[in-house]
Design a protein around this motif. Sequence first.
Motif, PDB file in Angstrom:
ATOM      1  N   THR A   1       0.847  -1.188   0.000  1.00 56.64           N
ATOM      2  CA  THR A   1       0.000   0.000   0.000  1.00 56.64           C
ATOM      3  C   THR A   1       0.883   1.239   0.000  1.00 56.64           C
ATOM      4  O   THR A   1       1.932   1.278   0.639  1.00 56.64           O
ATOM      5  CB  THR A   1      -0.919   0.028   1.233  1.00 56.64           C
ATOM      6  OG1 THR A   1      -0.107  -0.045   2.409  1.00 56.64           O
ATOM      7  CG2 THR A   1      -1.899  -1.130   1.216  1.00 56.64           C
ATOM      8  N   VAL A   2       0.438   2.238  -0.731  1.00 58.40           N
ATOM      9  CA  VAL A   2       1.183   3.494  -0.825  1.00 58.40           C
ATOM     10  C   VAL A   2       0.593   4.465   0.188  1.00 58.40           C
ATOM     11  O   VAL A   2      -0.615   4.711   0.180  1.00 58.40           O
ATOM     12  CB  VAL A   2       1.096   4.071  -2.260  1.00 58.40           C
ATOM     13  CG1 VAL A   2       1.799   5.398  -2.351  1.00 58.40           C
ATOM     14  CG2 VAL A   2       1.654   3.073  -3.258  1.00 58.40           C
ATOM     15  N   PRO A   3       1.419   5.014   1.067  1.00 62.02           N
ATOM     16  CA  PRO A   3       0.897   5.967   2.051  1.00 62.02           C
ATOM     17  C   PRO A   3       0.430   7.254   1.360  1.00 62.02           C
ATOM     18  O   PRO A   3       0.910   7.596   0.280  1.00 62.02           O
ATOM     19  CB  PRO A   3       2.093   6.235   2.968  1.00 62.02           C
ATOM     20  CG  PRO A   3       3.287   5.808   2.217  1.00 62.02           C
ATOM     21  CD  PRO A   3       2.843   4.789   1.216  1.00 62.02           C
ATOM     22  N   PRO A   4      -0.498   7.963   1.966  1.00 58.30           N
ATOM     23  CA  PRO A   4      -0.972   9.211   1.358  1.00 58.30           C
ATOM     24  C   PRO A   4       0.052  10.337   1.488  1.00 58.30           C
ATOM     25  O   PRO A   4       0.958  10.280   2.318  1.00 58.30           O
ATOM     26  CB  PRO A   4      -2.237   9.524   2.161  1.00 58.30           C
ATOM     27  CG  PRO A   4      -2.002   8.877   3.491  1.00 58.30           C
ATOM     28  CD  PRO A   4      -1.181   7.650   3.210  1.00 58.30           C
TER      29      PRO A   4
ATOM     30  N   GLY B   1       3.793   8.979  -0.034  1.00 57.98           N
ATOM     31  CA  GLY B   1       3.308   8.159  -1.133  1.00 57.98           C
ATOM     32  C   GLY B   1       3.904   8.571  -2.463  1.00 57.98           C
ATOM     33  O   GLY B   1       4.251   7.727  -3.297  1.00 57.98           O
ATOM     34  N   GLU B   2       4.036   9.871  -2.669  1.00 55.59           N
ATOM     35  CA  GLU B   2       4.648  10.366  -3.908  1.00 55.59           C
ATOM     36  C   GLU B   2       6.105   9.933  -4.002  1.00 55.59           C
ATOM     37  O   GLU B   2       6.587   9.560  -5.069  1.00 55.59           O
ATOM     38  CB  GLU B   2       4.532  11.898  -3.987  1.00 55.59           C
ATOM     39  CG  GLU B   2       3.114  12.403  -4.102  1.00 55.59           C
ATOM     40  CD  GLU B   2       2.389  11.869  -5.329  1.00 55.59           C
ATOM     41  OE1 GLU B   2       3.000  11.874  -6.426  1.00 55.59           O
ATOM     42  OE2 GLU B   2       1.237  11.441  -5.185  1.00 55.59           O
TER      43      GLU B   2
ATOM     44  N   ASP C   1       7.420   7.244  -2.535  1.00 56.58           N
ATOM     45  CA  ASP C   1       7.407   5.802  -2.813  1.00 56.58           C
ATOM     46  C   ASP C   1       7.078   5.518  -4.277  1.00 56.58           C
ATOM     47  O   ASP C   1       7.701   4.657  -4.899  1.00 56.58           O
ATOM     48  CB  ASP C   1       6.395   5.091  -1.918  1.00 56.58           C
ATOM     49  CG  ASP C   1       6.972   4.696  -0.568  1.00 56.58           C
ATOM     50  OD1 ASP C   1       8.178   4.919  -0.348  1.00 56.58           O
ATOM     51  OD2 ASP C   1       6.216   4.162   0.256  1.00 56.58           O
ATOM     52  N   LYS C   2       6.087   6.222  -4.816  1.00 57.10           N
ATOM     53  CA  LYS C   2       5.702   6.003  -6.220  1.00 57.10           C
ATOM     54  C   LYS C   2       6.873   6.300  -7.157  1.00 57.10           C
ATOM     55  O   LYS C   2       7.085   5.580  -8.133  1.00 57.10           O
ATOM     56  CB  LYS C   2       4.510   6.880  -6.600  1.00 57.10           C
ATOM     57  CG  LYS C   2       3.191   6.348  -6.122  1.00 57.10           C
ATOM     58  CD  LYS C   2       2.065   7.182  -6.729  1.00 57.10           C
ATOM     59  CE  LYS C   2       1.162   7.666  -5.632  1.00 57.10           C
ATOM     60  NZ  LYS C   2       0.106   8.554  -6.094  1.00 57.10           N
TER      61      LYS C   2
ATOM     62  N   GLU D   1       6.749  10.316   6.994  1.00 58.76           N
ATOM     63  CA  GLU D   1       5.803   9.348   7.564  1.00 58.76           C
ATOM     64  C   GLU D   1       6.157   9.095   9.025  1.00 58.76           C
ATOM     65  O   GLU D   1       6.726   8.050   9.365  1.00 58.76           O
ATOM     66  CB  GLU D   1       5.858   8.046   6.756  1.00 58.76           C
ATOM     67  CG  GLU D   1       4.797   7.044   7.066  1.00 58.76           C
ATOM     68  CD  GLU D   1       3.393   7.498   6.704  1.00 58.76           C
ATOM     69  OE1 GLU D   1       2.470   7.103   7.413  1.00 58.76           O
ATOM     70  OE2 GLU D   1       3.226   8.242   5.729  1.00 58.76           O
TER      71      GLU D   1
END
Length: 128
Positions: free
Chosen positions: A31-34, A38-39, A41-42, A93
């Motif tokens: 799961t990608v954190p918000p 998340g950006e 990680d993406k 995070e």
Amino acid sequence: MKIAVLITRSLLGLIFFGFGLAYFLHLLPTTVPPGPAGEFDKGLFASGYFFGFLKATETLCGLFLLINKYTAFFLLIIFPVTLNIFLFHAFLEPSGLVMAGPMLLINLFLGYAYRKYYTGVFTTSPTV
């Protein structure tokens, strides 16, 4: 001191070996954190190679910490990974600081415990 080094080395080795292997065996959710985390990680996933390389490094370093071979070398290799994990959680995070903080402290402690093996690296004027 020897027992503390044994326990912390084994613990850090288990963490890195376990999480590295879990990536390859698809045991953890992806799961990608918000938000900015998340950006970040993406972007790393989008590179196509980074996470595989990172997790292979973690698995290898964790294994060698567990079997206590070339320990000072693999501690040196894994330190930037640990520092980046800590900084990621400190700035992007914060919920992960519960694990990242102690990992950094363990890595610093082990670096101090194995400091005699790093003296050659800090030579001011090396000769060939």
